[in-house]
Design a protein around this motif. Structure first.
Motif, PDB file in Angstrom:
ATOM      1  N   GLU A 160       1.382   4.294   1.250  1.00 43.78           N
ATOM      2  CA  GLU A 160       0.813   5.039   2.321  1.00 43.78           C
ATOM      3  C   GLU A 160       2.172   6.021   2.776  1.00 43.78           C
ATOM      4  N   ARG A 198       3.906   1.305   9.930  1.00 44.41           N
ATOM      5  CA  ARG A 198       3.186   1.536   8.614  1.00 44.41           C
ATOM      6  C   ARG A 198       4.108   1.752   7.603  1.00 44.41           C
ATOM      7  N   ARG A 205       0.720  -1.227  -0.009  1.00 43.44           N
ATOM      8  CA  ARG A 205      -0.050  -0.249   0.121  1.00 43.44           C
ATOM      9  C   ARG A 205       0.959   1.162   0.008  1.00 43.44           C
TER      10      ARG A 205
HETATM   11 MG    MG Z   1      -4.971   1.618   6.551  1.00 34.95          MG
END
Ligand code: MG
Ligand code: ATP
Length: 423
Positions: free
Chosen positions: A115, A121, A113
């Protein structure tokens, strides 16, 4: 020197000093889900882009702005999988695993992803996921949650994670609720932030999940999904709570828990920790009864979850619950001089056959006895097996304990295996 190539931002290497924790975690995960009868499924890392648009939802963060999508040489739009559930359903449909059957499946692997990278993350991260197909009743929702609770127990994390639970009801109930929520929020749109304004008509439920403290008061007074629930979902939710209570699992009903993917209905849940800062959700899941049909299969109820491996590794390390790394080797095999080295080759292989669990490091690169003992020490081995010119001539080998004061012994090569078996 030429310039070094660096890894892509947000995509991490896992170095030997960390692979031990990963392997430990993976092994506990495999063992635990196997004890509930779940089987592993593997699917490709790249899928048709449409799969994720049709499942996760066009107006979710993931599909709108986080997917790694590219056109391949045939002109097809492909995407690096951002999650596993859609892939699992695709594979299940394609191979006829889901129609009129029950399946208990798990998977593990990298997800992608785009991000903003920060602690917990990343752009390539790893999920362990589990999906149970073909059972509509709340007993299976309870089973997957009880299973996660057992995992925390196995890992020593029980006191460090909390279970949040909610129900999203039926799609119809959610439709009614959505209308009421939009009406309420639109009437107060001067208080909304940019993100929420953008979501007001595309994905209003997600606004409930906002972390912006300025919205807290507004959201606290918003209409509640619980007041719009259909009877069946309400009963399902009550039964789930009853079952969790019977299992001795504590939970908190959080009416604002909505999840960022569109396919959920009825049960949703998250396990969160306060020990990782902002990225506190370590496991998230729920029921998705409509997804199999939505992706072209025959209707099939389903429930599952995914957990973030990096966050669990971080948590184990932060709480110092990761098992201590074993040394690099158990035994260090040394030979001095070419003749001895040649003599050591069959001995080493014979030992590996006789002691398959032992990690044996064989000295390479020659050098003096002293140099070799230094390496042996550095390897962390408990035992050095030494073949010098002396031993070679007499058909013997020396056993030297490196971490205890047991006496060193020189024994006939023929007795080596039985001698080591006794130790
Ligand atoms: Mg998320
Ligand atoms: P978050 O609210 O933290 O963004 P999410 O709702 O996007 O999570 P899911 O899609 O449900 O997460 O994924 C399940 C789990 O995978 C998360 O609870 C988290 O532990 C992990 N996860 C999700 N995105 C990432 C990421 N970019 N990096 C590391 N772990 C992630």
């Amino acid at each position: 020197m030429s310039k070094q190539v660096q890894a892509i931002r947000g995509m991490n290497d896992c170095l030997p000093q960390d692979t031990g924790v990963w392997q430990y975690l993976e092994q506990v995960l495999r063992q635990t889900v196997a004890s509930y009868g779940y089987q592993e499924i593997r699917f490709p890392i790249v899928e048709m882009t449409d799969l994720f648009k049709r499942s996760i939802g066009e107006v979710t963060d993931i599909v709108e702005k986080e997917m790694y999508t590219f056109i391949d040489r045939n002109g097809d739009s492909l995407t690096l999988r951002p999650e596993g559930t859609a892939c699992c359903v695709r594979a299940g449909n394609q191979h006829g695993l889901l129609y009129n059957q029950e399946q208990r499946l798990w998977y593990m692997g990298p997800m992608f992803r785009h991000e903003r990278p920060q602690k917990g993350r990343y752009r390539q991260f790893h999920q362990f996921g589990l999906e149970a197909f073909g059972i509509a009743s709340a007993d299976i929702d309870a089973e997957v949650i009880v299973l996660t609770a057992r995992l925390w127990q196995q890992l020593g994390l029980s006191g460090h994670v909390r279970l949040q639970l909610n129900t999203l009801g039926s799609p119809e109930a959610r439709q009614h609720y959505r209308a009421a929520l939009v009406e309420y929020l639109a009437a107060h749109d001067d208080q909304l932030d940019e993100d929420s304004k953008r979501r007001l008509h595309s994905n209003p439920l997600r606004i409930l999940d906002s972390k912006n403290p300025d919205l807290a008061e507004l959201l606290a007074a918003a209409p509640r999904l619980a007041d719009y629930l259909d009877h069946e979902s309400a009963e399902h939710f009550a039964e789930l709570q009853q079952r969790l209570t019977a299992a001795g699992i504590e939970f908190e009903v959080n009416p604002r828990l909505v999840r960022g993917l569109d396919y959920y209905n009825k049960t949703v849940f998250e396990w969160v920790t306060d020990s990782l800062g902002a990225q506190g959700t370590v496991c998230a899941g729920g029921r998705y009864d409509g997804l199999v049909e939505q992706l072209g299969g025959k209707s099939c109820p389903a429930v599952g979850f995914a957990m973030g491996i990096e966050r669990l590794v971080l948590l184990l390390q932060t709480l110092e619950l990761a098992p201590e790394l074993p040394s690099q080797a158990d035994w260090y095999l040394m030979a001095v001089g070419l003749d001895a080295e040649l003599g050591m080759i069959p001995v080493a292989e014979q030992l590996r056959s006789a002691f398959p669990q032992k990690r044996m490091m064989q000295h390479c690169g020659g050098g003096s006895m002293k140099k070799q003992f230094k390496k042996a020490d550095k390897s962390g081995a408990e035992l050095a097996l030494v073949l010098g010119g002396d031993e070679l001539e007499r058909g013997c080998i020396t056993i030297k304990w490196l971490r205890s004061d047991k006496p060193q012994r020189t024994i006939p090569l023929a007795d080596l295996v039985s001698e080591l078996q006794q130790n």
